[in-house]
Scaffold this active site. Structure first.
Site, PDB file in Angstrom:
ATOM      1  N   ARG A 119       0.858  -1.194   0.000  1.00 10.53           N
ATOM      2  CA  ARG A 119       0.000   0.000   0.000  1.00 10.53           C
ATOM      3  C   ARG A 119       0.885   1.232   0.000  1.00 10.53           C
ATOM      4  O   ARG A 119       0.934   1.991   0.956  1.00 10.53           O
ATOM      5  CB  ARG A 119      -0.915  -0.046   1.208  1.00 10.53           C
ATOM      6  CG  ARG A 119      -2.385  -0.219   0.901  1.00 10.53           C
ATOM      7  CD  ARG A 119      -2.759  -1.570   0.419  1.00 10.53           C
ATOM      8  NE  ARG A 119      -4.041  -1.547  -0.302  1.00 10.53           N
ATOM      9  CZ  ARG A 119      -5.229  -1.686   0.269  1.00 10.53           C
ATOM     10  NH1 ARG A 119      -5.320  -1.865   1.552  1.00 10.53           N
ATOM     11  NH2 ARG A 119      -6.338  -1.651  -0.439  1.00 10.53           N
ATOM     12  N   GLN A 124      -0.193   2.669  -6.011  1.00 14.16           N
ATOM     13  CA  GLN A 124      -1.608   3.043  -5.958  1.00 14.16           C
ATOM     14  C   GLN A 124      -2.356   2.785  -7.271  1.00 14.16           C
ATOM     15  O   GLN A 124      -3.485   2.320  -7.261  1.00 14.16           O
ATOM     16  CB  GLN A 124      -1.743   4.520  -5.596  1.00 14.16           C
ATOM     17  CG  GLN A 124      -2.445   4.719  -4.282  1.00 14.16           C
ATOM     18  CD  GLN A 124      -2.302   6.125  -3.737  1.00 14.16           C
ATOM     19  OE1 GLN A 124      -1.671   6.988  -4.344  1.00 14.16           O
ATOM     20  NE2 GLN A 124      -2.881   6.359  -2.597  1.00 14.16           N
ATOM     21  N   ASP A 127      -3.473  -0.827  -7.561  1.00 14.20           N
ATOM     22  CA  ASP A 127      -4.050  -1.400  -6.344  1.00 14.20           C
ATOM     23  C   ASP A 127      -5.465  -1.933  -6.630  1.00 14.20           C
ATOM     24  O   ASP A 127      -6.450  -1.202  -6.583  1.00 14.20           O
ATOM     25  CB  ASP A 127      -4.073  -0.312  -5.262  1.00 14.20           C
ATOM     26  CG  ASP A 127      -4.556  -0.823  -3.923  1.00 14.20           C
ATOM     27  OD1 ASP A 127      -5.176  -1.909  -3.882  1.00 14.20           O
ATOM     28  OD2 ASP A 127      -4.339  -0.135  -2.919  1.00 14.20           O
ATOM     29  N   SER A 130      -8.149  -1.722  -3.783  1.00 20.15           N
ATOM     30  CA  SER A 130      -8.822  -0.427  -3.665  1.00 20.15           C
ATOM     31  C   SER A 130      -9.811  -0.221  -4.802  1.00 20.15           C
ATOM     32  O   SER A 130     -10.946   0.213  -4.577  1.00 20.15           O
ATOM     33  CB  SER A 130      -7.809   0.717  -3.686  1.00 20.15           C
ATOM     34  OG  SER A 130      -7.052   0.683  -2.515  1.00 20.15           O
ATOM     35  N   TYR A 230      -3.352  -1.654   7.254  1.00 21.44           N
ATOM     36  CA  TYR A 230      -4.402  -2.641   7.502  1.00 21.44           C
ATOM     37  C   TYR A 230      -4.644  -2.793   8.999  1.00 21.44           C
ATOM     38  O   TYR A 230      -3.761  -2.534   9.805  1.00 21.44           O
ATOM     39  CB  TYR A 230      -3.989  -4.007   6.962  1.00 21.44           C
ATOM     40  CG  TYR A 230      -3.959  -4.099   5.470  1.00 21.44           C
ATOM     41  CD1 TYR A 230      -5.141  -4.087   4.742  1.00 21.44           C
ATOM     42  CD2 TYR A 230      -2.761  -4.213   4.790  1.00 21.44           C
ATOM     43  CE1 TYR A 230      -5.117  -4.200   3.370  1.00 21.44           C
ATOM     44  CE2 TYR A 230      -2.729  -4.320   3.415  1.00 21.44           C
ATOM     45  CZ  TYR A 230      -3.917  -4.319   2.711  1.00 21.44           C
ATOM     46  OH  TYR A 230      -3.890  -4.428   1.356  1.00 21.44           O
TER      47      TYR A 230
END
Ligand code: NAD
Length: 376
Positions: A119, A124, A127, A130, A230
């Site tokens: 992460r 990003q 990801d 997400s 997390y």
């Protein structure tokens, strides 16, 4: 490279790993693209659109027999049989499924699971957790609004006033934040909670109220910090206090959206049967953790039934296990862009495969290589 895009055959899977938009980009990078006929149909992408993007439409054997196979879900046994030893596979391959990873290694695939990307800011754009959780949060609220036999917004009409729906969101990661934002747009009054106190500000910035369960001991504070963004399992005393606060809110709620997950572990139980009993008839629970619970429990609520919608104690419980697949076109378009971005790390300028284990994202996503499970 010769890239293959098969039709996903896992039950209920409607997404596709390459869209006509990303097909065009892969083609421009010098790849040869073979898309199985019908691979994108459920995601609103026709064979003609892939052809217009420069892809060839092929059968299943040809798509799975490519040098680089781009998938959404881990290959089923028959798909593995059709893949070439030495081929590269990119998909959502369940990094915590040791047996599944062993099968990929036994098939001598070089396999990358995009869920395992760190992460970090650099990761990003690839990801997938997400991009897909965002859609799951949205769709959960859409389903709740559909099942709920009242309105979400407050309405003042000549025939009287209708109260706004009270929505409680449990777990405020990517899915929870989108659930809050979506419910807010529909006019609901929202409360939300998470083990990580850092999300309080995000909850409030979306116009919802944070259900605060303060951490008291150093052990609780440390657990609440989580790891890598997390959540970690919280100590029992904190969970007990959380339960009391959640029970008060759930009893007053019209809609509960639960999203609480801890990577690699069973989803925690947050809504007990007694809490469900305390809810008003006609209330709705959408359990985004459905299918991820401990043995014998399907999600964040023990009454959830994975893959089904059931009514218990007058409350509708939605246990849909693949919410992004219900928004197939946009889920695929975000997923396909995640895949395209990841490929930049494993394909060189000559459009050939490269394995750079110095790259932290590549190293984290590598699950199998040269006959061995390589998960870190
Ligand atoms: P997730 O899907 O793993 O879990 C959902 C949420 O449930 C999390 O917020 C978690 O804290 C919460 N939860 C777990 N146990 C709980 C309990 N007992 N009670 C209440 N809540 C509980 O989470 P996610 O959506 O993957 O997001 C995790 C975090 O990572 C978020 O803060 C997110 O913003 C962050 N993130 C960072 C990046 C980045 O930096 N590039 C990218 C994506 C996500």
């Amino acid at each position: 490279m010769l890239i293959g895009v098969p039709l996903e055959t896992a039950a209920g899977e409607t997404r596709v790993a390459v869209t006509p938009e990303t097909a065009k980009k892969l083609k421009a990078q010098g790849h040869v693209l073979r898309v199985q006929s019908g691979a994108g149909v459920a995601a609103s992408a026709t064979d003609e659109a892939y052809v217009a993007a420069g892809a060839e439409i092929v059968d299943r054997v040809a798509a799975l027999g490519a040098d680089l196979v781009l998938k959404v879900r881990a290959p089923l046994a028959d798909e593995l049989d059709m893949m070439k030893p030495g081929a590269v596979l990119v998909g959502m391959l369940n990094p915590f499924d040791r047996d599944g990873l062993q099968k990929l290694a036994d098939a001598r695939l070089t396999a990358f699971a995009l869920e395992a990307a760190p992460r970090t800011t650099r990761a990003q754009s690839m990801d997938v957790l997400s991009s897909q959780a965002n859609i799951a949060g949205y769709k959960a609220v859409m389903i709740a609004a559909d099942k709920y036999q009242r309105l979400f917004p407050m309405l003042m009409t000549a025939a009287g006033t209708i109260k706004a729906a009270r929505v409680v969101v449990l777990g405020v990661g990517v899915a929870g934040l989108q659930a809050i934002a979506t419910a807010k747009r529909l006019g609901a009054v929202i409360e939300a909670t998470d083990v990580r106190p850092a999300v309080k500000e995000q909850v409030e910035s979306l116009g919802a109220k944070f259900i605060d369960v303060p951490t008291e001991t150093p052990e609780e504070k440390e657990a609440a910090e989580g790891v890598g963004g997390y959540a970690k399992p919280m100590p029992p005393a904190w969970l007990e206090r959380q339960k009391i606060e959640v029970a008060k809110r759930v009893a007053l709620a019209d809609v509960v959206i639960t999203t609480a997950l801890i990577p690699g572990r069973a989803a925690p139980v947050l809504v007990t049967e007694d809490m469900v009993k305390s809810m008003k008839p006609g209330s709705v629970i959408v359990d985004i953790a459905a299918g991820r619970g401990a043995s014998g429990i399907d999600g964040n609520c023990p009454l959830t039934e994975a893959g089904r919608t059931v009514v218990k104690h007058g409350v509708t419980l939605v246990g849909e296990t693949n919410l992004p697949a219900l928004v197939a076109a946009d889920s695929s378009s975000l997923y396909a862009r995640n895949v395209l971005d990841f490929l930049k790390l494993v394909v060189d300028k000559e459009a050939a495969f490269k394995l750079d284990l110095e790259d932290d994202i590549v190293a984290a996503c590598l699950m199998a290589h040269a006959g061995e499970v390589r998960r870190k």
